[in-house]
Write an enzyme that holds these catalytic residues in place. Structure first.
Site, mmCIF file in Angstrom:
data_model
loop_
_atom_site.group_PDB
_atom_site.id
_atom_site.type_symbol
_atom_site.label_atom_id
_atom_site.label_comp_id
_atom_site.label_asym_id
_atom_site.label_seq_id
_atom_site.Cartn_x
_atom_site.Cartn_y
_atom_site.Cartn_z
ATOM 1 C CG HIS A 40 67.191 13.245 53.676
ATOM 2 N ND1 HIS A 40 66.289 14.185 54.102
ATOM 3 C CD2 HIS A 40 68.280 13.386 54.477
ATOM 4 C CE1 HIS A 40 66.794 14.843 55.144
ATOM 5 N NE2 HIS A 40 68.008 14.384 55.362
ATOM 6 C CB ALA A 42 58.259 27.099 46.373
HETATM 7 C C1 BV8 Z 1 71.717 11.460 61.418
HETATM 8 C C2 BV8 Z 1 63.904 10.464 54.054
HETATM 9 C C3 BV8 Z 1 73.826 10.833 62.318
HETATM 10 C C4 BV8 Z 1 62.838 9.505 54.372
HETATM 11 C C5 BV8 Z 1 64.172 11.935 55.999
HETATM 12 C C6 BV8 Z 1 71.482 16.845 65.623
HETATM 13 C C7 BV8 Z 1 72.543 16.492 64.792
HETATM 14 C C8 BV8 Z 1 72.517 15.322 64.048
HETATM 15 C C9 BV8 Z 1 71.373 14.503 64.106
HETATM 16 C C10 BV8 Z 1 70.309 14.848 64.923
HETATM 17 C C11 BV8 Z 1 70.361 16.011 65.673
HETATM 18 N N1 BV8 Z 1 69.189 16.094 66.364
HETATM 19 C C12 BV8 Z 1 68.392 15.044 66.050
HETATM 20 C C13 BV8 Z 1 69.045 14.254 65.188
HETATM 21 C C14 BV8 Z 1 68.531 12.994 64.663
HETATM 22 C C15 BV8 Z 1 67.645 13.156 63.424
HETATM 23 C C16 BV8 Z 1 66.771 14.375 63.442
HETATM 24 O O1 BV8 Z 1 67.128 15.410 62.889
HETATM 25 N N2 BV8 Z 1 65.604 14.248 64.047
HETATM 26 C C17 BV8 Z 1 64.649 15.340 64.048
HETATM 27 C C18 BV8 Z 1 63.248 14.788 63.956
HETATM 28 C C19 BV8 Z 1 64.877 16.149 65.310
HETATM 29 N N3 BV8 Z 1 68.454 13.157 62.225
HETATM 30 C C20 BV8 Z 1 68.795 11.972 61.678
HETATM 31 O O2 BV8 Z 1 68.513 10.891 62.151
HETATM 32 C C21 BV8 Z 1 69.617 12.048 60.390
HETATM 33 N N4 BV8 Z 1 70.766 11.206 60.531
HETATM 34 O O3 BV8 Z 1 71.642 12.381 62.189
HETATM 35 O O4 BV8 Z 1 72.788 10.569 61.388
HETATM 36 C C22 BV8 Z 1 74.904 11.560 61.633
HETATM 37 C C23 BV8 Z 1 74.695 12.879 61.176
HETATM 38 C C24 BV8 Z 1 75.742 13.533 60.563
HETATM 39 C C25 BV8 Z 1 76.979 12.906 60.414
HETATM 40 C C26 BV8 Z 1 77.161 11.608 60.860
HETATM 41 C C27 BV8 Z 1 76.137 10.933 61.483
HETATM 42 C C28 BV8 Z 1 68.840 11.513 59.202
HETATM 43 C C29 BV8 Z 1 67.667 12.396 58.897
HETATM 44 C C30 BV8 Z 1 67.021 11.954 57.571
HETATM 45 C C31 BV8 Z 1 65.682 11.318 57.823
HETATM 46 N N5 BV8 Z 1 64.991 11.084 56.557
HETATM 47 N N6 BV8 Z 1 63.660 11.721 54.781
HETATM 48 C C32 BV8 Z 1 61.529 9.922 53.737
HETATM 49 O O5 BV8 Z 1 61.436 10.954 53.047
HETATM 50 O O6 BV8 Z 1 60.588 9.143 53.946
HETATM 51 S S1 BV8 Z 1 63.860 13.395 56.785
HETATM 52 C C33 BV8 Z 1 62.262 14.066 56.579
HETATM 53 O O7 BV8 Z 1 62.318 15.413 57.054
HETATM 54 C C34 BV8 Z 1 61.800 14.306 55.226
HETATM 55 O O8 BV8 Z 1 62.135 13.347 54.340
HETATM 56 C C35 BV8 Z 1 62.368 15.657 54.807
HETATM 57 O O9 BV8 Z 1 63.366 15.438 53.873
HETATM 58 C C36 BV8 Z 1 62.993 16.131 56.050
HETATM 59 C C37 BV8 Z 1 62.941 17.587 56.299
HETATM 60 O O10 BV8 Z 1 61.591 17.975 56.247
HETATM 61 P P1 BV8 Z 1 61.245 19.239 55.343
HETATM 62 O O11 BV8 Z 1 61.707 18.951 53.968
HETATM 63 O O12 BV8 Z 1 61.772 20.460 55.987
HETATM 64 O O13 BV8 Z 1 59.667 19.181 55.371
HETATM 65 P P2 BV8 Z 1 58.705 19.761 56.506
HETATM 66 O O14 BV8 Z 1 57.342 19.230 56.247
HETATM 67 O O15 BV8 Z 1 59.339 19.586 57.834
HETATM 68 O O16 BV8 Z 1 58.685 21.350 56.208
HETATM 69 C C38 BV8 Z 1 58.127 21.831 54.999
HETATM 70 C C39 BV8 Z 1 58.399 23.335 54.947
HETATM 71 O O17 BV8 Z 1 57.952 23.834 53.684
HETATM 72 C C40 BV8 Z 1 57.670 24.121 56.021
HETATM 73 O O18 BV8 Z 1 58.552 25.088 56.563
HETATM 74 C C41 BV8 Z 1 56.531 24.823 55.250
HETATM 75 O O19 BV8 Z 1 56.249 26.095 55.787
HETATM 76 C C42 BV8 Z 1 57.144 24.972 53.876
HETATM 77 N N7 BV8 Z 1 56.159 24.966 52.791
HETATM 78 C C43 BV8 Z 1 54.991 24.254 52.708
HETATM 79 N N8 BV8 Z 1 54.385 24.531 51.533
HETATM 80 C C44 BV8 Z 1 55.186 25.401 50.857
HETATM 81 C C45 BV8 Z 1 56.314 25.676 51.657
HETATM 82 N N9 BV8 Z 1 57.290 26.524 51.273
HETATM 83 C C46 BV8 Z 1 57.159 27.114 50.055
HETATM 84 N N10 BV8 Z 1 56.116 26.888 49.229
HETATM 85 C C47 BV8 Z 1 55.113 26.040 49.595
HETATM 86 N N11 BV8 Z 1 54.071 25.842 48.766
#
Ligand code: BV8
Length: 231
Positions: A112, A222
């Site tokens: 990303h 973690a």
């Molecule tokens: C794309 C950068 C086309 C910016 C980010 C199906 C297939 C393909 C695409 C899609 C699809 N369905 C939907 C899509 C579109 C979309 C998508 O996924 N939308 C979601 C909302 C449904 N995806 C896209 O648009 C992607 N691009 O699809 O292009 C393509 C694809 C393939 C091939 C050709 C073309 C682009 C997605 C990237 C977006 N940019 N980040 C920035 O950072 O500002 S994503 C964003 O979410 C974050 O940056 C992060 O990287 C990412 C994932 O989040 P997590 O890291 O999981 O964080 P989260 O808070 O969600 O969870 C934290 C976890 O940690 C929790 O489980 C928690 O319990 C745990 N935790 C908390 N504390 C601790 C812990 N664990 C251990 N210890 C702790 N202490």
């Protein structure tokens, strides 16, 4: 990664950096509960209000600079240094805590993008830079005032996908650490690794959206569970 090394692919997410003080996205109080991702993490949001988007990322650059790697980052770096080429980190995180913990940069793929790099939205020139972003700054290559952080927004294609899928197809073990499994295509990596015959392990605070696809899971912070797994 050498061809014959038994290989491990480690996917990391915001939960890995949570104990370093960097916000997660979807937990209570997470970034996407404070601002709408559509406003600050999409090309459309940037086109609508670039100053607002740049202010959001400037604040995250500040937080990143103040953050330190935690024991989980350091344990992964130890694993990689003990077995060069055997463990590839694919991170969704845009911070540089893996590298600052000692992970070899060539074995960390930022799918990303990275907060400490800047991209010209006009000519796509990208360069290391974590000075404050502003619409007044011109691109050093083309001069156009269209600079943005070099991160992948929703609707944009992630970096390194070809190398990631090749590693998933060859790995013996796929480990997912600190990610909710909500964002694609990263959320689909576990299914890809399973289909290629890899064992799968989830290390997370709680079961992720893809929990049922993991052979084994260890839940907890973690900084406690990752060093135990690496040891
Ligand atoms: C794309 C950068 C086309 C910016 C980010 C199906 C297939 C393909 C695409 C899609 C699809 N369905 C939907 C899509 C579109 C979309 C998508 O996924 N939308 C979601 C909302 C449904 N995806 C896209 O648009 C992607 N691009 O699809 O292009 C393509 C694809 C393939 C091939 C050709 C073309 C682009 C997605 C990237 C977006 N940019 N980040 C920035 O950072 O500002 S994503 C964003 O979410 C974050 O940056 C992060 O990287 C990412 C994932 O989040 P997590 O890291 O999981 O964080 P989260 O808070 O969600 O969870 C934290 C976890 O940690 C929790 O489980 C928690 O319990 C745990 N935790 C908390 N504390 C601790 C812990 N664990 C251990 N210890 C702790 N202490």
């Amino acid at each position: 990664m050498t061809q014959d090394e038994p290989s491990i692919v480690i996917l990391t997410g915001a939960g890995l950096s949570a104990e370093s003080g960097l916000g997660t996205f979807r937990d209570a109080g997470g970034l996407w509960t404070q601002v709408r991702l559509e406003d600050v993490a999409t090309p459309e949001g940037f086109a609508r209000d670039p100053e607002r988007v740049l202010a959001f990322y400037n604040a995250r650059r500040e937080n990143c600079r103040a953050a330190q790697p935690n024991p989980a980052h350091r344990a992964l770096a130890r694993l990689q240094r003990a077995r060069p080429g055997a463990a590839l980190i694919v991170t969704q995180n845009v911070d540089d805590l893996h590298e600052r913990a000692g992970s070899p940069p060539a074995e960390v793929l930022h799918m990303h993008g990275r907060l400490d790099r800047t991209l010209c939205n006009f000519c796509r020139h990208a360069f290391d830079d974590d000075a404050p972003l502003s619409t007044a700054r011109g691109c050093p290559a083309c001069g156009v005032q269209a600079l943005r952080p070099d991160v992948v927004w929703f609707g944009e294609v992630p970096y390194h996908l070809e190398r990631i899928f090749a590693a998933l197809e060859r790995c013996d073990l796929f480990v997912s650490i600190g990610t909710s499994g909500e964002v694609h295509p990263a959320a689909g990596f576990v299914a890809h690794a399973r289909a290629a015959g890899a064992r799968t392990l989830e290390l997370n605070l709680e079961p992720s959206a893809g929990a049922r696809l993991f052979d084994k899971a260890v839940h907890g912070p973690a900084s406690r569970i990752v060093p135990k797994w690496v040891a």
